[in-house]
Design an enzyme around this catalytic site. Structure first.
Site, PDB file in Angstrom:
ATOM      1  N   ASP B 155       0.998   2.537  -7.916  1.00  0.00           N
ATOM      2  CA  ASP B 155       1.159   2.667  -6.885  1.00  0.00           C
ATOM      3  C   ASP B 155       2.070   1.741  -6.038  1.00  0.00           C
ATOM      4  O   ASP B 155       1.896   0.533  -5.999  1.00  0.00           O
ATOM      5  CB  ASP B 155      -0.283   2.086  -6.076  1.00  0.00           C
ATOM      6  CG  ASP B 155      -1.488   3.263  -6.321  1.00  0.00           C
ATOM      7  OD1 ASP B 155      -1.373   3.977  -7.176  1.00  0.00           O
ATOM      8  OD2 ASP B 155      -2.501   3.143  -5.422  1.00  0.00           O
ATOM      9  N   LYS B 218       0.669   7.631  -0.063  1.00  0.00           N
ATOM     10  CA  LYS B 218      -0.544   6.820   0.354  1.00  0.00           C
ATOM     11  C   LYS B 218      -0.261   6.079   1.383  1.00  0.00           C
ATOM     12  O   LYS B 218       0.582   5.572   1.882  1.00  0.00           O
ATOM     13  CB  LYS B 218      -1.001   5.867  -0.843  1.00  0.00           C
ATOM     14  CG  LYS B 218      -1.821   4.941  -0.840  1.00  0.00           C
ATOM     15  CD  LYS B 218      -2.107   4.011  -2.065  1.00  0.00           C
ATOM     16  CE  LYS B 218      -2.920   2.709  -2.002  1.00  0.00           C
ATOM     17  NZ  LYS B 218      -2.817   1.840  -3.155  1.00  0.00           N
ATOM     18  N   LYS B 254      -3.418   9.947  -0.506  1.00  0.00           N
ATOM     19  CA  LYS B 254      -4.448   8.850  -0.816  1.00  0.00           C
ATOM     20  C   LYS B 254      -4.713   8.127   0.504  1.00  0.00           C
ATOM     21  O   LYS B 254      -3.608   7.420   0.833  1.00  0.00           O
ATOM     22  CB  LYS B 254      -4.141   7.998  -1.819  1.00  0.00           C
ATOM     23  CG  LYS B 254      -4.906   6.740  -2.095  1.00  0.00           C
ATOM     24  CD  LYS B 254      -4.616   5.926  -3.571  1.00  0.00           C
ATOM     25  CE  LYS B 254      -5.522   4.691  -3.659  1.00  0.00           C
ATOM     26  NZ  LYS B 254      -5.154   3.815  -4.520  1.00  0.00           N
TER      27      LYS B 254
END
Lengths: 286, 318, 488
Positions: B155, B218, B254
């Site tokens: 991430d 995300k 996400k």
């Protein structure tokens, strides 16, 4: 001796949605018109003024950006709750020297006055706003916007109707308020804050100080984070307060020139007093 | 075959130059904030019932990236979280494991060991999370470290400063470089939408990340408020839908931060279903980055099964 | 693990909140009464064809009684009452409507066929809000810009349509009552129930008898009402055809008239529009309330460079619309209000196909009982087609294209109607340029079908005259001093 001793209420300040005593620890004795002792109300200090202005400023963003319709519903709800406490208010208003009937009439008028201003929230822009036919390819319109934090010196009497008449218009247009209650008769004002605290009016939108007007008004007049000041409750010369207000160019509503008929149709003057007119230009073209 | 909007007929190439990238991103159709918020709010009123609700709750469990990203994290804390990830409800073996455990790079080895054989992914934040304020070399080393330690998902955070000052090429190059450093690991690109300020920027950042190699886009680090919101997710899902139309490549989304109760998770799933379609109702295409959400999902699941409201003390705190 | 499924299992709103009576009377002079010379008719649930109730129909003598009650109430009670007190009655009505909101929403959906999501989130809250807003005007009329001493007209006859039964009742009653008029209201024959439940609210609010009278019936009841010699005001919402007939009928009288009639609104989408929101706006514009909306965006005008992308996105979005049980909270498209309306929609759609336009309908299963029509759009439509000119009043969208802003204006204005229009573009100055040139009473920019009690609504040209909502909505019910006839 009565069979049962009544439980008395402590009359406190109302700041940021809470009910503190004065940070100074001082009180003033409140007597009825006939001299009977009623209460030791809080005697607010300059630091209480400071806290009240901070609370009012913090609440301004949220209150001023609610839809006008939502503000109207919230204020109307306050009127519903006021009506529910009619007897309590009548008893407290009587202490200012009124008979039962006159006190009841004042409370009724105060409730109706609150309803009147609750209805203005989503209408003042249609009366005070405008689209302006400028000579050019522009769409131009003006809308009233709330001024900000308004300091209010409420009239000494009528103790409830006077307060409602100066406070409600400030709330209706979306400003927040720091109110100095009637100095001799502050008890209905404190009870009004209990109504506000149990309504949907957010904490900090109304902040109430009791105590000496001479002590509190100059601090508010000079405070640089107060945007406007309503001097309706100043009895006598307000020159020094007005001069202090010039320090940050406050909008000032001067004390009335003569006796006020508080029961008459109040018109839109008080709504107009604490709004800013914003004009927007936008081109018209493909 | 859907006709593409003219703005996305030709996509920018990574390394194709700042001007071309800016032209593309600023040529995307705008997002009307009021309309997008109204659409998201409208979808939030949908209700799903019974079997579908049970399925949705278990799906949300399977989509969860169980996350701990605190300075106070320890191996013990991470092991506890991994145990929870493998078997979220010790009293009910029917509850599926979560999608991944998400930790800082130095704790990846602990998580890898604790999750061996479970099928639960180990995700690691990297690239000087959460601010992203480090040189590219340091960011890439951070990524390489996490990948070497066994992280299968990375991430990363974008450089919001560069994005907001219009240096899109720089942001894109960083994403592409991190993607290369990820090797086989899946790359989730954190846009930090709370700092991007407008939905127009959310759309642009989504396309910027997707065209430069993101496997997932995300919302947030969880360290900035607001974190994930429904309108933001709506706009990101529209972007992955349109990107799929244009390239046939499916990018995941996400939602991270701020999703604490099952009711909210289901609202997200409604938006996923109605915007990107049923194919995105899959842990490979949609994730929740959350920690406290999991227990509420378990509580609501038990309520669905038993008809009785559950209490928090019957679920483990980790 | 269950099979991967995502279905919105039925989530029906409970009918228990509504107690339907088997028969309803007329509401005259504060009480429910049997008709003197009228009859009765059945009202059905258009989603199931189930008969909901037997409703009294007002005959000429009933209309007389109602107008007489309204006249008496106006002279003796409502006219002389201070605005401050009228306001309090209206606030009460607003509050009671909000308190009983779910009951009204379910009843409206049963009687009308509209999705509960709309009756719950739009019709009922807006109706309450309308009363709340006008309550606030009742004591402020001197400040509303109609002179120092604006006075009510007297008795208003009001005829409303079936598409927003309760909301239209609120739009008619609230401003009339706020200004001191009394009312005789005729709800539509297919949707009388919410107005009759409103009568119960008026009773709970202790509204003085005769101030509002509600007399259900069909077209002839309405015709009798608007022709009644003791009316001071007629307000009609409905078809342009009936509106014209009423205007003719009132020619030569002193009766004041406002009309809110049909429409064929253009919804203009420029290439630079925020496309996802535009698609939502197109959907909301024409499929809200099954297209039973006079201001529906029934003509979509798309700039040619994006027409294919817009249509594909639109079709994909329409594929997610859920048609079915209106009481289901997830339903987007409910039932067509009546067999008659369904026949009219079907006939116009057939005409569209016959004239060569390309029809595309959502492939969805239609329920076995009730009146249903799938969301439909037509491409290859030209200005001369009937589907581009006539109001369909159903879920049918006609798509046309344009190349330049001037062409968009020319096509948008090429209609005898003029109720509303939509503009979608990211460019502010173009919005205003378009708004200046569109001949329509309401122009929505980057949104569609928004309503607010503070916002005036009404048409240009054959869409009618007069405005409802906000300060402007007071004017049709006030006799301003400069227009007062010498004997008034």
């Amino acid at each position: 001796m009565p069979d049962r001793l009544d439980v008395r209420k402590t009359y406190k300040l109302y700041i940021g949605g809470a009910f503190p005593r004065s940070e100074s620890g001082r009180t003033v004795t409140i007597d009825a018109a006939d001299g009977t002792f009623l209460a030791n109300a809080a005697r607010a200090s300059r630091k209480d003024v400071r806290d009240a202005v901070v609370a009012a400023r913090k609440a301004f963003g949220g209150w001023s950006t609610r839809t006008a319709y939502n503000r109207g519903q919230i204020l109307y709800r306050v009127a519903e709750l006021l009506e529910g406490r009619r007897d309590q208010f009548t008893a407290e208003v009587r202490h200012s020297g009124l008979g039962a009937q006159a006190a009841g009439r004042e409370v009724d008028a105060a409730v109706d006055r609150w309803v009147w201003y609750a209805g203005w929230t989503d209408k003042i822009a249609q009366v005070e706003g405008a689209s302006n036919p400028v000579a050019g390819p522009y769409f131009n319109f003006s809308v009233p916007e709330p001024t900000g934090v308004v300091a209010i010196v409420a009239p000494a009497t009528p103790s409830l109707l006077g307060l409602v008449s100066v406070l409600a218009p400030v709330l209706a247009t979306g400003s927040t308020a720091v109110v100095v209650a009637s100095e001799p008769h502050p008890l209905p004002a404190v009870t009004l804050t209990e109504v506000l605290a149990t309504s949907d009016v957010p904490g900090g939108v109304v902040n109430l100080l009791t105590g000496h007007v001479d002590e509190l008004a100059p601090v508010l007049a000079a405070h640089a984070d107060v945007d406007a000041m309503d001097l309706t409750g100043i009895d006598g010369d307000a020159t020094e307060l007005e001069q202090a207000a010039a320090g940050n160019v406050k909008r000032v509503l001067r004390p009335p020139a003569g006796p006020v008929d508080w029961e008459a149709d109040p018109g839109v003057e008080r709504l107009r007093a604490f709004v800013e007119t914003k004009t927007v230009w936008h081109p018209v073209g493909v | 075959m859907t006709t593409l909007h003219p703005a996305i007929e030709t996509l920018p190439e990574p390394g194709g130059g700042e001007a071309a990238l800016r032209g593309f991103l600023h040529g995307l159709p705008g997002v009307d904030q009021v309309g997008a918020e109204a659409r998201a709010a409208g979808l939030a009123t949908r209700s799903i019932k019974r079997e579908s609700k049970l399925w949705a709750l278990e799906l949300a469990v399977r989509m969860t990236d169980l996350t701990t990203l605190e300075g106070a994290d320890t191996p013990g804390k991470v092991r506890a979280l991994c145990a929870k990830a493998r078997r979220p409800d010790p009293s009910d073996p029917d509850v599926p494991p979560v999608a991944a455990v998400c930790v800082y790079p130095d704790l990846v080895p602990i998580a890898v060991a604790a999750l061996a054989g479970s099928g639960v992914h180990v995700a690691s934040v990297a690239t000087a999370f959460p601010s992203g304020r480090a040189s590219l070399a340091v960011k890439l080393a951070d990524v390489a470290d996490a990948v070497a330690a066994g992280a299968s998902e990375i991430d990363m955070v974008i450089d919001r400063g560069a994005f907001l000052s219009g240096r899109y090429g720089q942001v894109g190059e960083e994403i592409a470089a991190v993607k290369a450093a990820c090797r086989d690991a899946r790359l989730k690109v954190i846009l930090e939408t709370g700092e991007l300020a407008t939905l127009d920027n959310v759309r642009r950042a989504s396309w910027l990340a997707m065209t430069h190699g993101a496997d997932f886009i995300k919302t947030s680090t969880g360290k900035v408020s607001p974190a994930s919101t429904l309108p933001v997710i709506l706009v990101m899902l529209e972007a992955v839908r349109d990107f799929h139309d244009a390239t046939a490549r499916a990018v995941g989304v996400k939602a991270a931060g701020g999703i604490r109760v099952a009711k909210d998770a289901i609202r997200y799933l409604v938006v996923v279903h109605e915007t990107a379609g049923a194919a995105w109702l899959d842990p490979d295409r949609f994730r929740f980055g959350a920690s406290s959400l999991l227990n509420d999902l378990l509580m609501q699941r038990r309520k669905q099964l038993t008809g009785v409201y559950a209490g928090p003390d019957h679920f483990t705190l980790d | 693990m269950p099979e991967p499924t995502w279905t919105y299992a039925p989530a029906p709103e409970s009918r228990d909140v509504v107690t339907l009576r088997s028969a309803y009377g007329l509401f005259v002079d504060g009480a429910f009464t049997d008709p003197t010379d009228g009859g009765s008719f059945k009202t059905v649930n258009p989603a199931t064809e189930e008969v909901l109730a037997e409703v009294a129909q007002a005959g000429p003598a009933d209309v007389d009684r109602a107008v007489a009650a309204a006249r008496r109430a106006h002279t003796e009670v409502w006219g002389p009452m201070p605005g401050r007190e009228r306001a309090k009655y209206l606030y009460r009505i607003a509050r009671i409507l909000a308190e009983r909101a779910r009951e009204f929403a379910v009843l409206e959906t049963l009687d009308n066929g509209k999705p509960i999501r709309e009756s719950r989130d739009v019709d009922v809250p807006m109706a309450s809000a309308h009363f709340f807003h006008y309550a606030g005007w009742a004591d402020k009329l001197e400040h509303a810009g109609f002179g120092a001493e604006p006075r009510p007209l007297g008795v208003a006859g009001q005829v409303i349509p079936w598409n927003f039964p309760l909301l239209m009742a609120a739009w008619k009653l609230a401003p009339a009552l706020a200004t001191g008029n009394t009312c005789v209201l005729k709800p539509a024959e297919t949707t009388p129930l919410s107005a009759l439940l409103l009568a119960e609210v008026l009773q709970q609010a202790d509204l003085p008898p005769g101030v509002v009278n509600i007399i259900p019936g069909a077209g002839d009841t309405g015709a009798t009402l608007v022709a009644h010699p003791d009316l001071d005001k007629v307000a009609f919402t409905g078809s342009t055809e009936v509106g014209k007939a009423i205007q003719r009928q009132l020619a030569g009288t002193r009766v004041r008239l406002t009309l809110e009639l049909g429409g064929k609104a253009a919804n203009v989408v420029f290439a630079d529009a925020p496309i996802d929101q535009a698609v939502e706006g197109i959907v909301n514009g024409i499929f809200f309330n099954q297209g039973h909306v006079c201001c529906a965006g029934s003509r979509l005008l798309v700039q040619e460079s994006v027409v294919d992308a817009v249509l594909d996105t639109l079709k994909r979005r329409l594929g997610t619309l859920r048609l079915g049980d209106p009481l289901d909270k997830n339903t987007d498209i409910g039932a067509i209000n009546s067999a008659e309306q369904l026949a009219r929609i079907t006939a116009l759609v057939e005409a569209g196909e016959g004239e060569g336009a390309q029809r595309w309908s959502v492939a969805c299963e239609l329920p076995e009982h009730g009146y249903w029509f799938p969301p439909t759009l037509f491409t290859d439509v030209s200005q001369s087609h009937r589907i581009a000119r006539e109001e369909i009043f159903g879920p049918v969208l006609s798509v046309l294209t344009f190349r330049t802003p001037d062409e968009a204006i020319a096509k948008a204005n090429n209609t005898p109607y003029g109720l509303s229009a939509g503009v979608w573009t990211e460019k502010g100055s173009r919005i205003l340029w378009m708004a200046q040139r569109l001949r329509a009473g309401v122009v929505w920019a980057n949104t569609f079908n928004r309503f607010d009690p503070a916002s005036p609504f009404g048409g240009y040209q054959e869409s009618g005259f007069g405005r409802e909502g906000g300060r402007h909505g007071l004017a049709p019910y006030l006799r301003s001093p400069d227009l007062r006839s010498p004997d008034a």
